[in-house]
Design a protein around this motif. Structure first.
Motif, mmCIF file in Angstrom:
data_model
loop_
_atom_site.group_PDB
_atom_site.id
_atom_site.type_symbol
_atom_site.label_atom_id
_atom_site.label_comp_id
_atom_site.label_asym_id
_atom_site.label_seq_id
_atom_site.Cartn_x
_atom_site.Cartn_y
_atom_site.Cartn_z
ATOM 1 N N PRO A 69 -18.446 13.222 -30.809
ATOM 2 C CA PRO A 69 -18.846 12.168 -29.861
ATOM 3 C C PRO A 69 -18.198 10.820 -30.176
ATOM 4 O O PRO A 69 -17.722 10.122 -29.269
ATOM 5 N N PHE A 70 -18.177 10.463 -31.461
ATOM 6 C CA PHE A 70 -17.550 9.201 -31.872
ATOM 7 C C PHE A 70 -16.052 9.223 -31.578
ATOM 8 O O PHE A 70 -15.478 8.222 -31.112
ATOM 9 N N ILE A 71 -15.394 10.322 -31.829
ATOM 10 C CA ILE A 71 -13.951 10.427 -31.620
ATOM 11 C C ILE A 71 -13.607 10.296 -30.138
ATOM 12 O O ILE A 71 -12.679 9.569 -29.761
ATOM 13 N N LEU A 72 -14.358 10.984 -29.290
ATOM 14 C CA LEU A 72 -14.096 10.889 -27.847
ATOM 15 C C LEU A 72 -14.356 9.472 -27.341
ATOM 16 O O LEU A 72 -13.591 8.949 -26.519
ATOM 17 N N GLU A 73 -15.425 8.866 -27.826
ATOM 18 C CA GLU A 73 -15.724 7.489 -27.417
ATOM 19 C C GLU A 73 -14.617 6.544 -27.886
ATOM 20 O O GLU A 73 -14.216 5.625 -27.156
ATOM 21 N N THR A 74 -14.091 6.781 -29.083
ATOM 22 C CA THR A 74 -12.988 5.970 -29.588
ATOM 23 C C THR A 74 -11.753 6.108 -28.711
ATOM 24 O O THR A 74 -11.117 5.104 -28.328
ATOM 25 N N LEU A 75 -11.392 7.335 -28.371
ATOM 26 C CA LEU A 75 -10.179 7.573 -27.582
ATOM 27 C C LEU A 75 -10.271 6.957 -26.187
ATOM 28 O O LEU A 75 -9.240 6.651 -25.580
ATOM 29 N N ARG A 76 -11.474 6.753 -25.687
ATOM 30 C CA ARG A 76 -11.633 6.066 -24.398
ATOM 31 C C ARG A 76 -11.007 4.681 -24.443
ATOM 32 O O ARG A 76 -10.573 4.151 -23.403
ATOM 33 N N HIS A 77 -10.934 4.077 -25.633
ATOM 34 C CA HIS A 77 -10.454 2.698 -25.774
ATOM 35 C C HIS A 77 -9.018 2.624 -26.299
ATOM 36 O O HIS A 77 -8.527 1.531 -26.563
ATOM 37 N N VAL A 78 -8.365 3.769 -26.454
ATOM 38 C CA VAL A 78 -6.995 3.806 -26.967
ATOM 39 C C VAL A 78 -6.024 3.941 -25.803
ATOM 40 O O VAL A 78 -6.194 4.787 -24.931
ATOM 41 N N SER A 79 -5.005 3.094 -25.793
ATOM 42 C CA SER A 79 -3.972 3.177 -24.753
ATOM 43 C C SER A 79 -2.614 3.570 -25.323
ATOM 44 O O SER A 79 -1.700 3.896 -24.561
ATOM 45 N N ALA A 80 -2.466 3.539 -26.636
ATOM 46 C CA ALA A 80 -1.182 3.900 -27.252
ATOM 47 C C ALA A 80 -0.892 5.387 -27.034
ATOM 48 O O ALA A 80 -1.800 6.220 -27.121
ATOM 49 N N PRO A 81 0.359 5.754 -26.781
ATOM 50 C CA PRO A 81 0.718 7.164 -26.557
ATOM 51 C C PRO A 81 0.861 7.934 -27.871
ATOM 52 O O PRO A 81 1.928 8.409 -28.236
ATOM 53 N N ILE A 82 -0.240 8.065 -28.579
ATOM 54 C CA ILE A 82 -0.236 8.679 -29.901
ATOM 55 C C ILE A 82 -0.849 10.078 -29.826
ATOM 56 O O ILE A 82 -1.941 10.253 -29.286
ATOM 57 N N PRO A 83 -0.174 11.097 -30.340
ATOM 58 C CA PRO A 83 -0.729 12.459 -30.303
ATOM 59 C C PRO A 83 -2.000 12.570 -31.148
ATOM 60 O O PRO A 83 -2.134 11.908 -32.175
#
Length: 345
Positions: free
Chosen positions: A190-204
């Motif tokens: 849950p924390f990881i998905l919530e974090t990725l919501r705020h990431v815009s960098a094209p990082i795998p």
């Protein structure tokens, strides 16, 4: 120590999607999930949210993308994961603890980051890897080399927005990927998905896991993970119970590898740690299964780094490092099976 390596350049044969992201030709999966519009309410019943999730995944596979929808598939995944915490079934232990109030079997309540840094000790194609170590784990491996974080609650609680900033900064510093590990990342989904919501960098996104996730967690990872950096530890359930205390290990882990094989643009880098006296009961059947079910092109790292950490000295059969003969035998098994993109050593 015997060191026997295949050409690391072969990684491109096994991980074309990952390398396409690095070259700027494709987007990481989670960024595409952000382009799938989904109309949902956070208070909707879980069954309705899962139905919307299935529809969103179908549109993702059809490449039905739109720019900046009001609510998107990644938002929906984060919402479902958060609801699952109320009776946790993220891994196959399925302790059903309300982890918003109490600590689960994994020793995780809120996600705690034990450490995070640019890691240069991973496989060649991954480094430098921005590696986020969470504390807690659903396994009880008696030889765990990260026992100080896997078996204890250590680290700091970070807001997802701040974790996202750290990922963005790591990308600017040259990180090839964000690598979620532990302990075990599954309780922290849950924390990881919530974090990725705020990431815009094209990082795998690299999911560095024991692969003991539930089917619900696997569904949420579909369309998010670019590379499953999965451990395949044991070739049978008896060894899994004796050394890791996990039931039905082979059934669950092989199921999850097969599910991941069908995930949206997901690829594999599979690790197998060779354990003393476990060549025939574990190393051979593990590698045979990989070759027969995932193919001989899959990227496999057959590792000789075993050392008797934590409580391993209480088990005479694994209370030592590998012998040269065992390393040579593992290398021969890889050759016999024709695993052409393997790293061994």
């Amino acid at each position: 120590m015997v060191m026997w390596f295949r050409d690391p350049g072969r990684a491109e044969d096994a991980l074309p999607h990952y390398f396409s992201i690095l070259e700027g030709e494709e987007a990481p999966n989670f960024l595409n999930a952000k382009k799938i519009g989904v109309n949902f309410r956070r208070k909707q019943p879980l069954e309705e949210l899962w139905k919307l999730h299935r529809e969103g995944m179908e549109r993702l596979r059809e490449n039905d993308l739109e720019e900046k929808p009001e609510k998107n598939l990644l938002d929906l995944k984060a919402t479902i994961a958060n609801k699952l915490l109320e009776s946790c079934t993220l891994c196959e232990i399925k302790c059903r603890v309300n982890r918003k109030e109490s600590i689960g079997y994994c020793r995780v309540k809120e996600s705690l980051v034990a450490s995070d840094f640019l890691h240069y000790g991973e496989e060649p194609e991954l480094v430098p890897s921005y590696t986020v170590f969470f504390s807690g784990c659903n396994f009880r491996c008696v030889f765990c080399q990260n026992w100080d974080i896997s078996q204890y609650r250590v680290g700091v609680e970070l807001p997802p927005e701040f974790m996202a900033i750290k990922i963005e900064e790591a990308f600017k510093r040259g990180a090839k990927n964000v690598n979620f590990v532990g302990g075990e990342p599954t309780p922290n989904l849950p924390f990881i998905l919530e974090t990725l919501r705020h990431v815009s960098a094209p990082i795998p996104v690299v999911w560095n896991s024991n692969m003991y996730m539930s089917e619900e967690a696997m569904a949420l990872l579909d369309g998010v993970v670019d590379v499953y950096l999965g451990d395949f530890k044991w070739g049978n359930d008896d060894c899994a119970i004796r050394y890791s205390r996990v039931p039905f290990y082979r059934e669950i882990v092989t199921r999850n590898f097969l599910l991941a094989k069908g995930h949206y643009r997901a690829e594999f880098l599979i690790r197998h740690l060779v354990v003393p006296n476990h060549l025939e009961c574990c190393t051979r059947p593990v590698l045979e299964w990989i070759a027969g079910n995932l193919g001989k092109r899959v990227r496999v790292n057959v590792m000789f780094q075993y050392r008797p950490e934590y409580r391993a000295m209480g088990y005479d059969e694994i209370a030592r490092t590998l012998e040269g003969e065992e390393m040579e035998k593992a290398a021969r098994i890889v050759e016999e099976l024709g695993l052409r993109n393997a790293l061994v050593g």
